[in-house]
Each structure stands twice: as C-alpha cells, then as structure tokens.
Design an enzyme around this catalytic site. Sequence first.
Site, PDB file in Angstrom:
ATOM      1  N   CYS A 123       7.319  -3.284  -7.272  1.00  0.00           N
ATOM      2  CA  CYS A 123       7.776  -3.321  -5.886  1.00  0.00           C
ATOM      3  C   CYS A 123       8.585  -4.596  -5.610  1.00  0.00           C
ATOM      4  O   CYS A 123       9.680  -4.756  -6.119  1.00  0.00           O
ATOM      5  CB  CYS A 123       6.589  -3.157  -4.946  1.00  0.00           C
ATOM      6  N   TYR A 124       8.051  -5.547  -4.860  1.00  0.00           N
ATOM      7  CA  TYR A 124       8.776  -6.806  -4.621  1.00  0.00           C
ATOM      8  C   TYR A 124       9.083  -7.486  -5.966  1.00  0.00           C
ATOM      9  O   TYR A 124      10.160  -8.061  -6.166  1.00  0.00           O
ATOM     10  CB  TYR A 124       7.929  -7.717  -3.730  1.00  0.00           C
ATOM     11  N   HIS A 180       4.110   1.785  -6.812  1.00  0.00           N
ATOM     12  CA  HIS A 180       2.874   1.044  -7.101  1.00  0.00           C
ATOM     13  C   HIS A 180       1.996   1.803  -8.095  1.00  0.00           C
ATOM     14  O   HIS A 180       1.235   2.685  -7.696  1.00  0.00           O
ATOM     15  CB  HIS A 180       2.086   0.826  -5.806  1.00  0.00           C
ATOM     16  N   GLY A 213       4.848  -7.471  -2.564  1.00  0.00           N
ATOM     17  CA  GLY A 213       4.731  -8.459  -1.484  1.00  0.00           C
ATOM     18  C   GLY A 213       5.616  -8.004  -0.336  1.00  0.00           C
ATOM     19  O   GLY A 213       6.510  -7.177  -0.529  1.00  0.00           O
ATOM     20  N   GLU A 262      -0.620   0.752  -9.444  1.00  0.00           N
ATOM     21  CA  GLU A 262      -2.020   0.336  -9.302  1.00  0.00           C
ATOM     22  C   GLU A 262      -2.784   1.153  -8.274  1.00  0.00           C
ATOM     23  O   GLU A 262      -4.008   1.086  -8.198  1.00  0.00           O
ATOM     24  CB  GLU A 262      -2.090  -1.157  -8.923  1.00  0.00           C
ATOM     25  N   ASP A 288     -24.348  -9.311  -4.390  1.00  0.00           N
ATOM     26  CA  ASP A 288     -23.530 -10.492  -4.695  1.00  0.00           C
ATOM     27  C   ASP A 288     -24.349 -11.780  -4.618  1.00  0.00           C
ATOM     28  O   ASP A 288     -24.375 -12.566  -5.563  1.00  0.00           O
ATOM     29  CB  ASP A 288     -22.337 -10.615  -3.732  1.00  0.00           C
ATOM     30  N   LYS A 341     -16.354  -6.019  -7.449  1.00  0.00           N
ATOM     31  CA  LYS A 341     -17.716  -5.533  -7.164  1.00  0.00           C
ATOM     32  C   LYS A 341     -18.389  -4.889  -8.376  1.00  0.00           C
ATOM     33  O   LYS A 341     -19.526  -5.196  -8.694  1.00  0.00           O
ATOM     34  CB  LYS A 341     -17.627  -4.500  -6.030  1.00  0.00           C
TER      35      LYS A 341
END
Length: 509
Positions: free
Chosen positions: A81-82, A169, A54, A171, A227, A365
């Site tokens: 991180c944060y 990070h 964040g 991710e 979608d 997605k």
Amino acid sequence: MDTIVVMDFGGQYSHLIGRRIRDMGVYAEVVSPGTTKRSLEEMGNLKGVILSGGAASVYAEDSPKPERDILDLEVPILGICYGHQLLAHMTGGDVESGDYGEYGTSVLGLSNRNSKLLRGLDDQEEVWMNHKDRVAAMPVRYSTLASTDSSPIAAFVDDSSRRYGVQFHPEVTHTSKGGKLLENFALSICNAERDWDPSGLAPELVDRAEDYIGNRKAIIGLSGGVDSTTAARLVGKAIGDDLTAIYVDTGLMRQGETESIKNTFTGSDLELIVLNRKEEFLGKLEGVEDPEKKRKIIGNTFIDVFTEKAKSIGAEVLVQGTIYSDVIESGSTTHSDTIKSHHNVGGLPEKVNLDIYEPLKDLYKDEVRQIADSLGLPEEIINRHVFPGPGLAIRIVGEVTPARVEVVRRASYIVEEELKSAGLYEDVWMGFAVLLSVKSVGIQGDLRSYKYPVALRIVESEDAMTANFAQIPFKILEKMSTRITNELDQVNRVVYDISNKPPATMEWE
Ligand code: XMP
C-alpha cells in the site's frame, strides 16, 4: 533467528503483517521508519524488509519515509500500500492522487505470472484495498504484475534487485490469497527459516526480566486475565519474592474475579496482595460520562494505588501485562492514530515514578497463550476472554454507578455462562453485555415498564485488530435475553450488536 523486518508507516492493518509472518513460524519485528540501514544490518540475520501501509501521501512533507539507503540493503524488500507507493516514488516512479479512493474488496487481474511473489495465485483474485493515491508510472527495470480497475499498477517487481510492491493488503483476511503471497515473499524470496516458536520463549523472557530488573524490587497489577497472569509468572521466575503481585478490586471487575485470582495464586511462590479500592474508583467516576475521561481516571487511580504500594515496599519497577495490540491501538507507535487510551499504555499519567517493564509487549495474544501453556497455567486462565483494564466502566454507556455496574456484571456473567453451556465460549474472542443509557418501554407482569436495555456483544477475532460479530444461533441469544430480563429487574430489553470492527470497536467505549 532469521528475521523479517516490518517498517511501520502507521497503517491500521500494518501490524497484522508481523503477526502473519510469525504465524508461519518466521520471526518478524516491527520497527519505526527512522531505523537506519546500519542497525538493520547489525541484526545479523535480516532476511527481508516489508514497508507497511500508512495513511500519508508520499508527497506530503511530513510523511514518514525511510532513509534512502534502506533501498541498498542486500535483502528483498516488499512494499505494501503506502510502502508500494514509497518504493515507486523512491526509485524514480510516479505516484498520483486517484480521482476517487479504492476501499474494500477489488478484483486483481494478474498480467504477468513470472514472479515468485504471485506464485499460486489465480488469474483473478479478490484483494482488499484501502487507498487514494496510486502508482501511475513505474521506475525503469520494474515491470507490472497485476492491476485492478482503479490501480493499473497494483503489483510490480524488479527481479534483479528483488524489490516488490503491492497496492493491496495481503495481511488482511479479506485478501483471499494474501497468506500465500506473504509466504512466497518470506519463504521463497527471502529464504527465511521457520524457526520462531513462541511456546519455547519462556526461558528467554525470564532471563530478560532478570537482566532488566536486576536486584530491584518490582510490583505487578493482576487483572485475572492471561496477559497479567503470564507476565507475573515469568517475572516471578526471574526475581522470586522481589516481585509482589497486587490485585486491586476496583469494583469494576467481573463476577467472581477476586475469588478466582486468590485461587490461582494460592500456593504459588508469588506474594499476592488484594486491595479493596471500590469506593475510591467508583467515587472518582461519579458523574463522569465521557469514555476517554473514564479511562484516564481509572488509569490515574491505578497508578496512584501502585505508586503508594510500591513506595511502602520499596519497589522501583512496575511490571505490566501489556501486549502488542494494546500498544498499537493506544497510538504508542510512531504514526498510528489513538483509538483508545488503554489504561496500561496511553492512559498512564505523563510522569510515573516507577520504571515500567512490559515483558509481553512484542507478543500477540495467541503467542502469550502459548507461553502461558508452556508455564503450566490452568486452561481456564489461558482461554479466558480478554477483559479490559478499565473494567466494566467502559461497558456502561453514561454514568457509572454501583447499581449500573451490578447490572452489567450479572448480565455479562449470564452471557459467558450461556456461551459455555453451548460449547461456544472458546470459539469467540469475547462475549459480554453493555448497559445503555437510553430507556425503552416494555411490559412485564401486565405492567408498563420503562427501563434501560442491555446490548450483547459477542465477537470473533484473531488478534483484536479486526473483528466480526459472532453469528450465534438465535436460540442461544434468545436464552441469554430471556435470562437477563428475568433475572435482572432493571432490564426490559436486550439487543444484539451486529457490527464488525472496523467500523465499530469491540468495546463500546
Ligand atoms: P476494542 O474495543 O479497542 O478492543 O476493539 C480490542 C481488545 O482490547 C481490549 N481492551 C483493552 N484492554 N486495556 C486493556 O488491557 C484497555 O484499556 C482496553 N480497552 C480495550 C478489549 O476488551 C478487546 O479485547
């Protein structure tokens, strides 16, 4: 189902964490920072918690923080991180503002290989950093696992309480062994079962829609993309002919869209209404250049059309094909910045007299594509490139006029055709043309020309949150360029957009 909870502190990449965990077959749910210990425990099968990144500083008064007793949960906790700084701060460590930030790739040096968290990582690893504050002193009982030049405590652990923090990070794909680290956490440390399979989710989504909508009537707007088509099929299975599908031809749709929608739904149980509202949309866009204004106008007009139609058929619910990444980038989560007002999320007027139901809003997605496949939707729809709600209007820089829409529509069609004939269509996230608002000089048929250029935008992405421009062979780009300038009299120059996201976004507006 075993669940890993991601507590979202608003970082742009933080939502990728959930995606990565789900990719390994473990169910992940993103929750807001205010979520209480009790409601987490009530999930029943909570296996671990990840505190996301964040933009805030842990010392700022209004920075998002979890309830203190979250740390008493009996499951493992990983701060990123944060979240890493938060964990240190809340357990008696010290966080300081670094002299300068650490953004981009850094080299992580492992100093302690005893933790399960970093198993499988080499002594030196490439990691992605995005921070200014850093952990300066650790709480008692914790030990440092790794550091970078700017972050002396880039990873830490307290094995006894199973608390972990990483400044980088994992991710983000730029952290080469990030996936391995998240796997270590979810599978080895949290012992979560890999029992998440979106392809089998359709029956549950149908049940949920049935419960939610009950015996009310509903409408859904179709865009031709996977979608809204999937959402329509699911809700159609749930409430049958109490659902009416509406396709609004805004005049801003892709080439052949109206025919393709008619083909997809002809013969299906769903009632489809096609409304020609070109004049209304294009009329309202006359003279408008600002991207956010365009988005809001289109969003409002859609709502006007839907409200009017809903009234005439007595529908109380508006079903939308919103997916997870739309929600994130429209700033609808607690602490993230509004990047764009996606018309189907943040672009809606404050007051809509319809109950909005979004059956796919927690899905990524590729998960929606798996569900679409399980519902037997045609390949062509499943693999179709994404098309934004505001349509071609946001692919025209400057004023939207019918003539300019036609140029961008035809140029985009050429891009798609050439990608298909080169066998590249399904390898990229999307490919399209953007019409610019500056003119340039050219020479055509021995005559000087002064016309608008077209920019080609072809990107690769896994989840729309980040993207790279596609490295399309020059021969194919040249073919697109030649066809566009030959077939469209209004264009004398074609450029290729070589920006990644970030810093650019995929669409130009
Ligand atoms: P950006 O341009 O934000 O786009 O990098 C990411 C993905 O989202 C699509 N997009 C939209 N989809 N309504 C939508 O349904 C919108 O308002 C909208 N804006 C962007 C975009 O096409 C890309 O795939």
